[in-house]
Design a protein around this motif. Structure first.
Motif, PDB file in Angstrom:
ATOM      1  N   VAL A 139       0.839  -1.203   0.000  1.00 24.94           N
ATOM      2  CA  VAL A 139       0.000   0.000   0.000  1.00 24.94           C
ATOM      3  C   VAL A 139       0.874   1.254   0.000  1.00 24.94           C
ATOM      4  N   ILE A 140       1.936   1.240   0.780  1.00 23.69           N
ATOM      5  CA  ILE A 140       2.856   2.381   0.815  1.00 23.69           C
ATOM      6  C   ILE A 140       3.445   2.633  -0.569  1.00 23.69           C
ATOM      7  N   THR A 141       3.811   1.565  -1.262  1.00 19.96           N
ATOM      8  CA  THR A 141       4.345   1.704  -2.622  1.00 19.96           C
ATOM      9  C   THR A 141       3.290   2.272  -3.565  1.00 19.96           C
ATOM     10  N   LEU A 142       2.060   1.794  -3.443  1.00 19.14           N
ATOM     11  CA  LEU A 142       0.980   2.284  -4.304  1.00 19.14           C
ATOM     12  C   LEU A 142       0.721   3.771  -4.066  1.00 19.14           C
ATOM     13  N   ILE A 143       0.734   4.189  -2.817  1.00 12.97           N
ATOM     14  CA  ILE A 143       0.516   5.608  -2.508  1.00 12.97           C
ATOM     15  C   ILE A 143       1.657   6.454  -3.062  1.00 12.97           C
ATOM     16  N   ASN A 144       2.877   5.995  -2.893  1.00 10.43           N
ATOM     17  CA  ASN A 144       4.025   6.744  -3.402  1.00 10.43           C
ATOM     18  C   ASN A 144       4.020   6.840  -4.920  1.00 10.43           C
TER      19      ASN A 144
ATOM     20  N   SER B 283      -2.168   8.015   9.562  1.00  8.41           N
ATOM     21  CA  SER B 283      -3.190   7.416   8.707  1.00  8.41           C
ATOM     22  C   SER B 283      -2.740   7.461   7.251  1.00  8.41           C
ATOM     23  N   PRO B 284      -3.364   6.672   6.363  1.00  9.92           N
ATOM     24  CA  PRO B 284      -3.012   6.747   4.938  1.00  9.92           C
ATOM     25  C   PRO B 284      -3.161   8.152   4.364  1.00  9.92           C
ATOM     26  N   LEU B 285      -4.208   8.889   4.785  1.00 12.42           N
ATOM     27  CA  LEU B 285      -4.419  10.243   4.279  1.00 12.42           C
ATOM     28  C   LEU B 285      -3.314  11.186   4.753  1.00 12.42           C
ATOM     29  N   GLN B 286      -2.925  11.072   6.021  1.00 14.63           N
ATOM     30  CA  GLN B 286      -1.833  11.890   6.538  1.00 14.63           C
ATOM     31  C   GLN B 286      -0.521  11.565   5.824  1.00 14.63           C
ATOM     32  N   TYR B 287      -0.315  10.292   5.555  1.00 12.75           N
ATOM     33  CA  TYR B 287       0.893   9.857   4.851  1.00 12.75           C
ATOM     34  C   TYR B 287       0.924  10.469   3.446  1.00 12.75           C
ATOM     35  N   GLN B 288      -0.197  10.354   2.724  1.00 13.05           N
ATOM     36  CA  GLN B 288      -0.253  10.908   1.363  1.00 13.05           C
ATOM     37  C   GLN B 288      -0.008  12.420   1.383  1.00 13.05           C
ATOM     38  N   LYS B 289      -0.575  13.111   2.363  1.00  6.95           N
ATOM     39  CA  LYS B 289      -0.413  14.562   2.434  1.00  6.95           C
ATOM     40  C   LYS B 289       1.061  14.924   2.614  1.00  6.95           C
ATOM     41  N   GLN B 290       1.762  14.190   3.479  1.00  9.65           N
ATOM     42  CA  GLN B 290       3.173  14.483   3.691  1.00  9.65           C
ATOM     43  C   GLN B 290       3.989  14.210   2.430  1.00  9.65           C
ATOM     44  N   ILE B 291       3.673  13.117   1.736  1.00  5.05           N
ATOM     45  CA  ILE B 291       4.386  12.795   0.489  1.00  5.05           C
ATOM     46  C   ILE B 291       4.125  13.884  -0.552  1.00  5.05           C
TER      47      ILE B 291
ATOM     48  N   ARG C 234       0.582  19.937  -9.539  1.00 11.36           N
ATOM     49  CA  ARG C 234       1.377  18.776  -9.945  1.00 11.36           C
ATOM     50  C   ARG C 234       1.293  17.641  -8.923  1.00 11.36           C
ATOM     51  N   VAL C 235       1.115  17.983  -7.653  1.00  9.29           N
ATOM     52  CA  VAL C 235       1.077  16.940  -6.625  1.00  9.29           C
ATOM     53  C   VAL C 235      -0.337  16.571  -6.207  1.00  9.29           C
ATOM     54  N   GLY C 236      -1.347  17.147  -6.890  1.00  9.11           N
ATOM     55  CA  GLY C 236      -2.707  16.691  -6.652  1.00  9.11           C
ATOM     56  C   GLY C 236      -3.661  17.678  -6.014  1.00  9.11           C
ATOM     57  N   TYR C 237      -3.216  18.915  -5.772  1.00  8.91           N
ATOM     58  CA  TYR C 237      -4.103  19.922  -5.178  1.00  8.91           C
ATOM     59  C   TYR C 237      -4.815  20.702  -6.282  1.00  8.91           C
ATOM     60  N   GLU C 238      -6.124  20.777  -6.198  1.00 12.60           N
ATOM     61  CA  GLU C 238      -6.903  21.557  -7.164  1.00 12.60           C
ATOM     62  C   GLU C 238      -7.103  22.993  -6.682  1.00 12.60           C
TER      63      GLU C 238
END
Length: 310
Positions: free
Chosen positions: A205-210, A244-252, A274-278
């Motif tokens: 899952v960590i790899t998929l998020i990254n 959490s997964p959401l916190q992890y994604q935000k930091q990445i 570019r990193v996903g923020y609209e």
């Protein structure tokens, strides 16, 4: 018993001194530097650093001079020349070099590794392969020992004989990883390499998020990918990463945005997109919350200072 302990401490101090001399010899400046040995890197810092955000990859990190604080989520880990750190998965952390001077700089060694290397060592012992160590944090700090430092010293000395690196380095690296697996971190590292374990599923899952951090996070899709319920995924993920997964994604996302702003000529809005923020305002708000300043002011401050991570 006291005599034996003193003797071991003397050996450890001698090994640290020899490793420090090698790191200083093969680093010509402050910062992160690769070596002629694949996956082996050195770092040098002449002054303490401010807390810096970075991403730890699976690696063994050894300090041979100085001290550092690492923050994962809300947890703090301090380590120095008498201990070593192991990261089992990709983890967004805050690192703070605490002890360093021009006369006695911070000196560190990083050895990266992959799950395939760990699995090869586990397979060499059927007893270890049958064991079922529990799921734990993907980061741990353990007391250094003379056996591990001896192997690291032999590996670093290969830089003096480059023609021997292709033959001997892989053998010594395998020995180093074996020593780590036999020590306390082994109970945490092993599950991440064993197919079918919860730890290996979280590593996936960590790899998929990254790989797709700019896309919206779908917990239900990730949970289905590893055959867990969304609640179980959330529980196991937080146990490994302290977030959490959401916190992890935000930091990445925010770390990558910072890297883009440092490396390319982008506006804050473009980096956020570019990193996903609209929403540019949401990006700037979350960026400032994480790094302490809005994007452009933060980048100016970084460019005016030495940016070191390890």
């Amino acid at each position: 018993m006291v005599t034996i302990c003193n003797f071991k401490n003397d050996i450890l101090a001698s090994q640290q001194k020899q490793l420090a001399a090698l790191v200083e010899r093969f680093t010509d400046r402050d910062g992160f530097q690769t070596t002629a040995i694949p996956s082996l890197d050195f770092i040098r810092a002449s002054n303490p650093s401010e807390p810096l955000h970075t991403l730890y990859t699976p690696s063994l990190c050894v300090i041979v001079q100085g001290a550092k604080m690492v923050i994962l989520g809300k947890e703090s880990y301090k380590y120095d020349a008498n201990s070593y750190l192991v990261a089992s998965v990709h983890l967004p952390i805050i690192g703070h070099i605490m002890e360093a001077t021009p006369e006695s700089p911070y000196l560190g060694i990083r050895l990266g590794f992959g799950s395939d290397q760990i699995l090869d060592i586990i397979k060499a012992s059927q007893q270890e392969l049958r064991s079922k160590p529990g799921l734990g944090r993907g980061l741990t700090v353990t007391r250094a020992n003379t056996t591990l430092l001896d192997a690291l010293l032999r590996l670093a000395r290969l830089l003096e004989t480059p023609n021997e690196i292709p033959i001997l380095a892989p053998l010594i690296i395998k020995e180093i990883l074996y020593r780590v697996l036999q020590d306390e971190p082994g109970y945490i590292i092993k599950p991440f390499a064993v197919i079918g374990s919860h730890a290996q599923s979280i590593a996936k899952v960590i790899t998929l998020i990254n790989n797709d951090f700019a896309k919206p996070l779908r917990i239900d899709v990730l949970a289905k990918e590893i055959n867990l319920s969304p609640s179980s995924l959330h529980h196991h993920f937080k146990k490994v990463t302290a977030m959490s997964p959401l916190q992890y994604q935000k930091q990445i996302r925010l770390q990558e945005a910072r890297r883009l702003l440092l490396a390319e000529t982008l506006s804050a809005a473009d980096a956020g997109y570019r990193v996903g923020y609209e929403s540019p305002s949401q990006f700037s708000r979350e960026y400032a919350r994480m790094f302490g300043l809005p994007p452009l002011l933060d980048i100016k401050r970084l460019k005016d200072s030495i940016y070191i991570h390890f």
